[in-house]
Write a protein that holds these residues in place. Structure first.
Motif, PDB file in Angstrom:
ATOM      1  N   THR A 166       0.814  -1.231   0.000  1.00  0.00           N
ATOM      2  CA  THR A 166       0.000   0.000   0.000  1.00  0.00           C
ATOM      3  C   THR A 166       0.840   1.270   0.000  1.00  0.00           C
ATOM      4  O   THR A 166       0.300   2.362   0.125  1.00  0.00           O
ATOM      5  CB  THR A 166      -0.921   0.015   1.223  1.00  0.00           C
ATOM      6  OG1 THR A 166      -0.113  -0.135   2.416  1.00  0.00           O
ATOM      7  CG2 THR A 166      -1.946  -1.102   1.156  1.00  0.00           C
ATOM      8  N   GLY A 167       2.150   1.138  -0.158  1.00  0.00           N
ATOM      9  CA  GLY A 167       3.024   2.305  -0.071  1.00  0.00           C
ATOM     10  C   GLY A 167       2.775   3.363  -1.132  1.00  0.00           C
ATOM     11  O   GLY A 167       3.141   4.520  -0.947  1.00  0.00           O
ATOM     12  N   GLN A 168       2.150   2.978  -2.248  1.00  0.00           N
ATOM     13  CA  GLN A 168       1.876   3.925  -3.329  1.00  0.00           C
ATOM     14  C   GLN A 168       0.381   4.253  -3.450  1.00  0.00           C
ATOM     15  O   GLN A 168      -0.057   4.775  -4.473  1.00  0.00           O
ATOM     16  CB  GLN A 168       2.380   3.362  -4.659  1.00  0.00           C
ATOM     17  CG  GLN A 168       3.890   3.242  -4.749  1.00  0.00           C
ATOM     18  CD  GLN A 168       4.571   4.599  -4.610  1.00  0.00           C
ATOM     19  OE1 GLN A 168       4.195   5.559  -5.267  1.00  0.00           O
ATOM     20  NE2 GLN A 168       5.577   4.665  -3.757  1.00  0.00           N
ATOM     21  N   LEU A 169      -0.394   3.956  -2.397  1.00  0.00           N
ATOM     22  CA  LEU A 169      -1.817   4.266  -2.422  1.00  0.00           C
ATOM     23  C   LEU A 169      -2.020   5.775  -2.531  1.00  0.00           C
ATOM     24  O   LEU A 169      -1.491   6.540  -1.740  1.00  0.00           O
ATOM     25  CB  LEU A 169      -2.492   3.737  -1.155  1.00  0.00           C
ATOM     26  CG  LEU A 169      -4.020   3.924  -1.064  1.00  0.00           C
ATOM     27  CD1 LEU A 169      -4.727   3.134  -2.150  1.00  0.00           C
ATOM     28  CD2 LEU A 169      -4.526   3.498   0.315  1.00  0.00           C
ATOM     29  N   ARG A 170      -2.806   6.188  -3.524  1.00  0.00           N
ATOM     30  CA  ARG A 170      -3.004   7.608  -3.789  1.00  0.00           C
ATOM     31  C   ARG A 170      -4.415   8.095  -3.463  1.00  0.00           C
ATOM     32  O   ARG A 170      -4.607   9.238  -3.081  1.00  0.00           O
ATOM     33  CB  ARG A 170      -2.700   7.904  -5.267  1.00  0.00           C
ATOM     34  CG  ARG A 170      -1.240   7.739  -5.643  1.00  0.00           C
ATOM     35  CD  ARG A 170      -0.430   8.882  -5.071  1.00  0.00           C
ATOM     36  NE  ARG A 170       0.995   8.758  -5.388  1.00  0.00           N
ATOM     37  CZ  ARG A 170       1.905   8.267  -4.597  1.00  0.00           C
ATOM     38  NH1 ARG A 170       1.538   7.808  -3.402  1.00  0.00           N
ATOM     39  NH2 ARG A 170       3.170   8.210  -4.933  1.00  0.00           N
ATOM     40  N   ILE A 171      -5.413   7.227  -3.620  1.00  0.00           N
ATOM     41  CA  ILE A 171      -6.790   7.669  -3.466  1.00  0.00           C
ATOM     42  C   ILE A 171      -7.663   6.502  -3.014  1.00  0.00           C
ATOM     43  O   ILE A 171      -7.444   5.350  -3.412  1.00  0.00           O
ATOM     44  CB  ILE A 171      -7.325   8.264  -4.784  1.00  0.00           C
ATOM     45  CG1 ILE A 171      -8.696   8.906  -4.593  1.00  0.00           C
ATOM     46  CG2 ILE A 171      -7.333   7.230  -5.898  1.00  0.00           C
ATOM     47  CD1 ILE A 171      -9.124   9.779  -5.767  1.00  0.00           C
ATOM     48  N   VAL A 172      -8.640   6.801  -2.161  1.00  0.00           N
ATOM     49  CA  VAL A 172      -9.606   5.814  -1.684  1.00  0.00           C
ATOM     50  C   VAL A 172     -11.002   6.353  -1.991  1.00  0.00           C
ATOM     51  O   VAL A 172     -11.288   7.526  -1.754  1.00  0.00           O
ATOM     52  CB  VAL A 172      -9.461   5.555  -0.171  1.00  0.00           C
ATOM     53  CG1 VAL A 172     -10.483   4.525   0.295  1.00  0.00           C
ATOM     54  CG2 VAL A 172      -8.048   5.082   0.158  1.00  0.00           C
ATOM     55  N   VAL A 173     -11.858   5.472  -2.528  1.00  0.00           N
ATOM     56  CA  VAL A 173     -13.219   5.865  -2.911  1.00  0.00           C
ATOM     57  C   VAL A 173     -14.215   5.024  -2.119  1.00  0.00           C
ATOM     58  O   VAL A 173     -14.139   3.793  -2.133  1.00  0.00           O
ATOM     59  CB  VAL A 173     -13.453   5.658  -4.428  1.00  0.00           C
ATOM     60  CG1 VAL A 173     -14.840   6.168  -4.816  1.00  0.00           C
ATOM     61  CG2 VAL A 173     -12.375   6.356  -5.243  1.00  0.00           C
ATOM     62  N   TYR A 174     -15.150   5.684  -1.433  1.00  0.00           N
ATOM     63  CA  TYR A 174     -16.210   5.004  -0.700  1.00  0.00           C
ATOM     64  C   TYR A 174     -17.532   5.230  -1.437  1.00  0.00           C
ATOM     65  O   TYR A 174     -17.828   6.357  -1.853  1.00  0.00           O
ATOM     66  CB  TYR A 174     -16.320   5.545   0.729  1.00  0.00           C
ATOM     67  CG  TYR A 174     -15.027   5.464   1.514  1.00  0.00           C
ATOM     68  CD1 TYR A 174     -14.606   4.274   2.080  1.00  0.00           C
ATOM     69  CD2 TYR A 174     -14.226   6.598   1.675  1.00  0.00           C
ATOM     70  CE1 TYR A 174     -13.413   4.203   2.797  1.00  0.00           C
ATOM     71  CE2 TYR A 174     -13.037   6.534   2.385  1.00  0.00           C
ATOM     72  CZ  TYR A 174     -12.636   5.333   2.943  1.00  0.00           C
ATOM     73  OH  TYR A 174     -11.454   5.260   3.641  1.00  0.00           O
ATOM     74  N   SER A 175     -18.314   4.181  -1.580  1.00  0.00           N
ATOM     75  CA  SER A 175     -19.614   4.336  -2.236  1.00  0.00           C
ATOM     76  C   SER A 175     -20.512   5.235  -1.393  1.00  0.00           C
ATOM     77  O   SER A 175     -20.348   5.347  -0.174  1.00  0.00           O
ATOM     78  CB  SER A 175     -20.283   2.976  -2.439  1.00  0.00           C
ATOM     79  OG  SER A 175     -20.710   2.442  -1.207  1.00  0.00           O
TER      80      SER A 175
END
Length: 386
Positions: free
Chosen positions: A92-101
């Motif tokens: 997950t070191g390059q996680l840029r964005i999280v989207v929740y419904s």
């Protein structure tokens, strides 16, 4: 003798560092699947659907992207299943964005946000967003771009350029945590929507604690940004009835009557803005919101007599009135929803003496608060408009 001991100690330290470095696990990019975007949806009762976008490096082929979806009870359970479907270790070191419904956001997202907080590999600058629909549909969208592009990077840049352009408030993990844990302020997150096989920002989600309970439409984002943050850029369009500007519309033989619009539309950009919230009556909870704007006229749908200082003052007056009305509409919307994304609670706490009120105590007071909005807009440049 002392010099000899120091020399031996230096040698021991160097050898120890070499041995420790040799024990550290080496992670070659070719062996890793870099998660750049993650989406979460409700799936049946007590289950969530997780969809991730993985960026894969191949020394022979071009960089590749893979999308994996699974269903589990927790995000850790999702990660375990997703690893079984990947030939590379997921990180997950390059996680840029999280989207929740939207469905999930309405029920509450703090459990999933806490998972990000507990992951040492996830940075505080990850963007959090809400999907207008399912998150998986955004994760799986086939972007019609000239070259293949990593979706996580694309969505990150979509948010970042609008944050940098001062169109929206920055929605980082750090800022969500701060506002969520702050008694005197509530979080907001951008809403992503699919439009013609592309992803757009369709407004801002309003949160009460960790639950989405409303939204701010795109045309209102400018006014929320004015209240929450300082402005150094940003463009806004306002509409006025012809009667309000009738006296400054040029009428002569060289100007033909226009029939395209039944209103006068004026577009301006904000060179600088500053808002100040002051508690002027603690007993009756009256807040005064002072907004100072320095703007530049960019376009008008009617020829205006901008060479006349009186005409410029008229436009300033009408803009002041329109901005004031829009800000008051927002504040009444927030009060009706029982949320405080602007931070009036923080202003109240700054004037409070003794034990600070709890969140529920402040909410009760906030329902009865009154707002006095004062807008002072100065047009510093009119440009050329015909």
């Amino acid at each position: 003798m002392h010099r000899y001991r120091r020399w031996n100690l230096s040698i021991i330290l160097i050898i120890s560092m070499v041995l420790i470095a040799g024990c550290v696990e080496r992670k070659q990019l070719e062996n890793l699947g870099l998660i750049t975007a993650a989406g979460y949806d409700m799936e049946q009762q007590n289950k969530i659907k997780g969809t991730i976008v993985i960026h894969k490096f191949d020394p022979i082929a071009q960089n590749m992207t893979k999308v994996i979806s699974d269903i589990a009870h927790t995000s850790r359970g999702l990660r375990q299943k997703q690893n079984l479907e990947s030939n590379q270790k997921l990180v997950t070191g390059q996680l840029r964005i999280v989207v929740y419904s939207k469905e999930l956001a309405k029920k509450g997202i703090i459990q999933l946000v806490d998972t990000l907080n507990r992951d040492a590999n996830v940075g505080n600058m990850v963007y959090l967003t809400v999907a207008d629909g399912s998150a998986s549909s955004i994760m799986k969208i086939d972007l019609k771009t000239p070259t293949s592009i990593n979706l996580g990077t694309y969505l990150y840049n979509l948010i970042k350029q609008n944050v940098d352009g001062e169109q929206i408030v920055s929605p980082t993990l750090q800022e969500f945590n701060r506002n969520y844990n702050d008694t005197g302020k509530d979080p907001v997150l951008p809403i992503l929507k699919i439009k013609k096989n592309d992803v757009i920002i369709s407004g801002l989600a309003l949160f009460k604690d960790d639950r989405m309970i409303g939204k701010v439409k795109p045309e209102k984002l400018f006014f929320l940004k004015i209240l929450i943050d300082k402005y150094k850029a940003g463009t806004q369009e306002l509409d006025f009835s012809r009667d309000r500007l009738k006296k400054i519309i040029l009428q002569n033989a060289f100007q033909k009557e226009r029939h395209v619009y039944n209103k006068v539309y004026i577009s301006f950009d904000n060179i600088q803005s500053k808002s100040r919230i002051k508690l002027v009556d603690k007993k009756n909870l009256l807040f005064r919101v002072n907004v100072k704007l320095y703007s530049r006229l960019l376009e008008a749908t009617e020829p205006l007599d901008l060479g006349n200082p009186v005409a410029v003052k008229t436009i300033e007056k009408e803009i002041n009135k329109s901005v004031k009305e829009n800000i008051e509409d927002l504040l009444h919307q927030f009060q009706k929803l029982d949320i405080d994304p602007v931070g009036f609670g923080n202003v109240y706490e700054a004037h409070y003496r003794g034990k600070l009120p709890t969140s529920s105590e402040w909410k009760q007071k906030y329902k009865l608060a009154k707002f006095e909005v004062v807008v002072d807009n100065k047009i510093v440049q009119t440009g050329v408009m015909d």
